[in-house]
Design a protein around this motif. Structure first.
Motif, PDB file in Angstrom:
ATOM      1  N   ILE A  67       0.993  -1.013   0.089  1.00 59.63           N
ATOM      2  CA  ILE A  67      -0.124   0.194   0.066  1.00 59.63           C
ATOM      3  C   ILE A  67       0.853   1.045  -0.047  1.00 59.63           C
ATOM      4  N   ILE A  68       0.492   2.344  -0.716  1.00 58.51           N
ATOM      5  CA  ILE A  68       1.230   3.418  -1.072  1.00 58.51           C
ATOM      6  C   ILE A  68       0.192   4.754  -0.957  1.00 58.51           C
TER       7      ILE A  68
ATOM      8  N   ILE B   4      -2.412   1.074   9.374  1.00 57.33           N
ATOM      9  CA  ILE B   4      -2.674  -0.242   8.936  1.00 57.33           C
ATOM     10  C   ILE B   4      -2.594  -1.155  10.123  1.00 57.33           C
ATOM     11  N   ALA B   5      -1.278  -1.024  10.774  1.00 56.36           N
ATOM     12  CA  ALA B   5      -1.138  -1.665  11.862  1.00 56.36           C
ATOM     13  C   ALA B   5      -2.191  -1.684  13.197  1.00 56.36           C
TER      14      ALA B   5
ATOM     15  N   LEU C 253      -0.995  -4.277  -5.278  1.00 60.01           N
ATOM     16  CA  LEU C 253      -0.730  -2.979  -5.023  1.00 60.01           C
ATOM     17  C   LEU C 253      -1.797  -1.925  -4.972  1.00 60.01           C
ATOM     18  N   LYS C 254      -1.819  -1.240  -3.761  1.00 59.98           N
ATOM     19  CA  LYS C 254      -3.073  -0.089  -3.745  1.00 59.98           C
ATOM     20  C   LYS C 254      -2.609   1.039  -3.457  1.00 59.98           C
TER      21      LYS C 254
ATOM     22  N   GLU D 258     -11.962   4.478   1.889  1.00 61.59           N
ATOM     23  CA  GLU D 258     -11.419   3.377   1.258  1.00 61.59           C
ATOM     24  C   GLU D 258     -10.438   2.378   1.811  1.00 61.59           C
ATOM     25  N   LEU D 259      -9.366   3.203   2.408  1.00 60.04           N
ATOM     26  CA  LEU D 259      -8.449   2.400   3.119  1.00 60.04           C
ATOM     27  C   LEU D 259      -8.982   1.405   4.225  1.00 60.04           C
ATOM     28  N   ILE D 260      -9.769   1.857   4.779  1.00 58.94           N
ATOM     29  CA  ILE D 260     -10.387   1.028   5.835  1.00 58.94           C
ATOM     30  C   ILE D 260     -11.300  -0.197   5.443  1.00 58.94           C
ATOM     31  N   GLU D 261     -12.039   0.122   4.197  1.00 55.09           N
ATOM     32  CA  GLU D 261     -12.816  -0.803   3.647  1.00 55.09           C
ATOM     33  C   GLU D 261     -11.828  -1.924   2.865  1.00 55.09           C
ATOM     34  N   TYR D 262     -10.878  -1.665   2.336  1.00 54.24           N
ATOM     35  CA  TYR D 262      -9.935  -2.536   1.810  1.00 54.24           C
ATOM     36  C   TYR D 262      -9.316  -3.404   3.031  1.00 54.24           C
TER      37      TYR D 262
END
Lengths: 139, 139, 139, 139, 139, 139, 139, 139
Positions: free
Chosen positions: F10-11, F76-77, F36-37, F47-51
Motif C-alpha cells: 500500500i502506498i 494499517i497496524a 498494490l493499492k 476506502e483504506l479501511i474498507e480495503y
C-alpha cells in the motif's frame, strides 16, 4: 557602577538570569561597566525598542542570551549598528533550536554567535571587541 | 590597496576562495582595507603562526572560513587578542560539522560565529566591529 | 613507572581526568607504559607544542580526549607523525560536536576516532597499534 | 605488486570501488603494498572469515569502507587483532548512519574511524601506523 | 518452560537484560515459549554462530536487542533465514546510533526494526508473525 | 496473477510508485502473489479501511511505503493483526521524518521498519515471514 | 481582487516568491481574497510594523513564509492578535533551522507551524480557520 | 462547565495528562469551554472516530497532544474540517520524532503545530482562532 555602560546584556526572561550572571562575572573581572535588561523581543517589544533607541547612544556591544526560537539577538541586530553577540541557551533540544535561530541570520544582519550556554565566551568576545576599540580593562 | 589592512581573511585551502570572495565584495563596498591568506591550521601551521605574529600588530579583526573539522578560527583565536569571526563552510554534513567545530569553543577562547556559508555576514560583522572602534567606512 | 612511555594521553582540562582514567586502566592492565598530560590546544598551546616536540622522540601513539569544539587531537596530528587517537567527550550536544570536530579532519591529517566517551577503546586501539609494532603486552 | 601486502582494503560492494581508489592512490604514492577485497560482512560472511583467517598472518592494518548500517569494520575488528580503520561512506543520510555504525563500537573492539568519504585519511592513518612499526615508505 | 522455544531473544551484554525483560513479559502473557541468550556479535561471535546454527532448526523469530553500533540484529539476519526483529537500545545519543545501525541494512538482509527501547513492540511484532504462521497464543 | 495475494503493498500517493516497483520486483522474483493499492491514510481513509477489512481475510503481510509524516504503516497496524512492514521514503529531511514517524510507534502497535527508501528489504522481510508460515517461494 | 483581503501572505525576500505562489494557488481555488507583501522582519521592520498596524484591522489570518533563522512569523505573532501561520522554507540545513526558529516560540506567542516548504498546507490551514469563523469559500 | 465546549483537547494516553493540564489552565483563564478526551488513534480508533463524528458538530478547534510517532493530530485533521492544533510531546528523542510526525503532514491535511511540550501555546493558538471567529473570552 557609576560609569556609562559599555556592554548591554539583554535576556528575554528571568529564567536566563543564571546564565547572564556568568557573563557578568567575566565583565566584572575585567572592570567593564555594563547593564543588564530583561526584555523579550516578543512580549516586551515596545520597551525593548525604546531601550535600544536610547542605549545605542552609549553601548558599544550588546550581548543577548536566549533559548528556544531565540529571536532576541537578531532583533537587536536589526535595530542597532553595534556588534551583537548571541548566546544560545539550552531550554529544549539541547539548545540546537536556539543555536540555529541565532546563527543562521540573513545576510546584512549578522549576529556574533558563541557556544550553547557559553555566556562567558559572550563576555570574552565583547572584551576583545572593546579592546580593539581602545577601551581599557583591568586585566 | 595601499592602506594597512584592517581585516584579515584567512582560508584553509583554495577551495574556500569562492566563499572568501563574498566577504571581499562586502569589504570592498565599504572601502575596508583587507588582506587574504590561504593558510591551513593543520598543513601550514608554522606559516600561519608567523603570519599571525606579524599581522596582529595591524589587523583589527580576523575572518576565518573553514569547512569540516573547522579548527582554523579557534586556532587563530588562541593566538591573537583581536576578535575572530568564524564562517562555517558546507563541505560535508550541510556544514553542521564546521558550525559545531567553530562555535562550541571552550570558555576563554571565543569565536564570533556567523551562519553556514554566510561569508557576507562575516564581513558585515567585521564592519560593525570596526565602526565602534572609530574606523570610517565609505557607506 | 620507570620505562619510557609508549603512549601519551593528553587531555585539555582537568574535567577530562575521569575519562582519562578509563584509558589508564586498560593500559595498566596490559602493562603499557604511558604518561598523562593536561594541555589545552587553545590555552596552553606553547607548552603543548614543546611537549610534542620532545615526546615525539619516544611516544608511539597519542591518545587525545576532548569535548566541545575538540581541536586537541587534530592539533597533535598536525605536529607529529605518529598515529593520534581521538576520544570525543560528551560535554554538550551528547558529544556530537566533539565527534564531528575530531573525525571530520581534512585529508592528510587523520585522527583515529573512537566512540563518544569511549576512552577504553582509545586504549584498546593503541594496544593494537603497539602490538603490530612488536611491543609486548602482559595480557 | 609482488611484495606481501601490508594493508588490506576491504569493501562491501562494487559501489564502494571509487572510494577505495582514493585510498589506493595514497598507498601507491607511499609505495605501500596492499590488496583490495570486495567482501560483504552480511552477504559473503563465510568468504570474509576465510580471508581474514589467512590474511591476518601477513596484513598489518585493515582499512574497511562501508555505507549505511556499516558493520564491516566492526566485524573485521572482532576477528583480527590488528588495527582496523573504518571509512564511513555517504550512501544515505549524508553518511551519518555509516559514521555512527562504525565509530560507536562497544569497549574492547575498537575501530579507528576517519571522516565521511575520506578514504584518503584511511590510507594516511594506515601509513602512520606502519611507520611506527618500522616499515619504510618511499615518501 | 518445557516446550521448544518459538522465539529467541538475544542480547549483547547483561546491561540489556532489563529491556529483554519487557519483551519476555509480553511473550509470557501470550504463552509463547522463548529462550534468552546473552551473546555479543563482537565478543562471543563463535558461540553466537554455534547457537544460531542450532537454534535455526526450531526458532521461528529472533529478537535482538542492542545499543551503540548495534550490529547484532544484522549479524543474525545474515546467518538465518527467519525474520529478525531489531530493538535499538538507548546507550548513547538517545539511541539514534543503534536505530541507524539496525534499520539501515543493505538490500537482501532486512531487519524488522521497532522503536528505540521498545522491546515490547519487538515481542508484539513476533506474535503477529507467529500468528500468521498458525501458532496459537493464549490471548 | 490469478492466485490470492499473500502480500499487500500500500502506498499513499502515485509518487511512491517507483519505490513500490522495487518491492514488486523482489516479490515477482520469488513468485509471491501480491496486490498494490494506492490509498492514503489521510485522504482516502474510508476506502483504506474498507480495503483493510476485506483484505485482512487473505493477506498475510502488509508492506506500506510512505514519506513525510508517514502515518500509513501505523494506521494499517492499528486495524489488522498481520505483520505490517513500513518503508520510509525520502521526500524531505533525507527521510528522517518518515523513519521516525514509522518506527517510533507506541507499545502494542508495532511496525516492522526497514531502511529509508529500501523497498527491496521490505519485500525480503515479507518473504522471510511467509517462509516461516510455510508458504513456498520459487527461489 | 476588489474584496478586502482576509488573508495576508508575508515573505521576507523575493526568493520566497515561488513558495508564496503555491499558497496563492490554493487560496485562489477557494476564492479567498488575500494580499501578498514582501517585508523582512530584519531589513524592513519599520514598514512591516506599519503594515501590520493597518492590516490587522481587516486581515483574519497571516501566513508568513521564511527560511534560515526564520523570525518573521514569530515577529508578526508578537504584534497582532490574529492566528499566524508559519511556513519554514528550506534555504539551508534542509529547512530544519527555519522549522525550529518558527515552531519553538515561547509561551504566549504561538505560531501555527506547517511542514517545510509546504506553503499549500499554510493556505489549507488558513481556510480551515476562516471556515469556522463563518467565511464562505467557493469550494 | 455547562456550556457547549468550543475546544476539544485529545490525548492518546493518560501519560499525556500533565501536559494537557497546561492547556486547560490557559483555556480556563480565558473562560473558554472545553472538553478533554483520552483516545488513541491506534488503540481506540473506533471510539475516536465516533467521538469526532459527534463533536465536529459543536467543537471549533481541536488540540491534540501526542508523543513518539504522533499520528493523533493528523488523524483528527483527516476526519474533521476544523483547525487541528498539534502539540508534540517529548517522550523519546527530545520530542523530535513527535514534532516531525505532526508537522510534516501531506498537502491538504494541515496540522497547526506548536513547540515541543508547549501545550500552553496550543491553547493560546486556539484562543486566537476563536477570537477571529467572534467568540468572547474573559481576558
Amino acid at each position: 557602577m557609576t560609569e556609562r555602560p559599555l556592554v548591554s546584556i539583554i535576556i528575554g526572561s528571568r529564567s536566563d538570569l543564571e546564565l547572564a550572571k556568568k557573563a557578568e562575572e567575566v565583565l566584572n573581572e575585567f572592570c567593564i561597566p555594563y547593564e543588564l535588561k530583561i526584555l523579550s523581543a516578543h512580549r516586551n517589544q515596545k520597551e525593548l525598542i525604546e531601550y535600544l533607541e536610547e542605549s545605542k547612544n552609549y553601548v558599544k556591544v550588546y550581548i543577548a542570551i536566549a533559548g528556544l526560537a531565540a529571536h532576541l539577538p537578531g532583533f537587536i541586530a536589526s535595530r542597532v549598528e553595534q556588534p551583537v553577540i548571541g548566546v544560545p541557551r539550552d531550554v529544549k533540544l539541547m539548545g540546537l533550536d536556539a543555536l540555529l535561530s541565532i546563527v543562521q541570520m540573513p545576510s546584512g544582519v549578522p549576529v556574533a554567535t558563541v557556544g550553547i550556554d557559553n555566556a562567558k565566551n559572550g563576555a570574552y568576545l565583547a572584551i576583545r571587541i572593546l579592546k580593539i576599540a581602545g577601551f581599557k580593562t583591568c586585566k
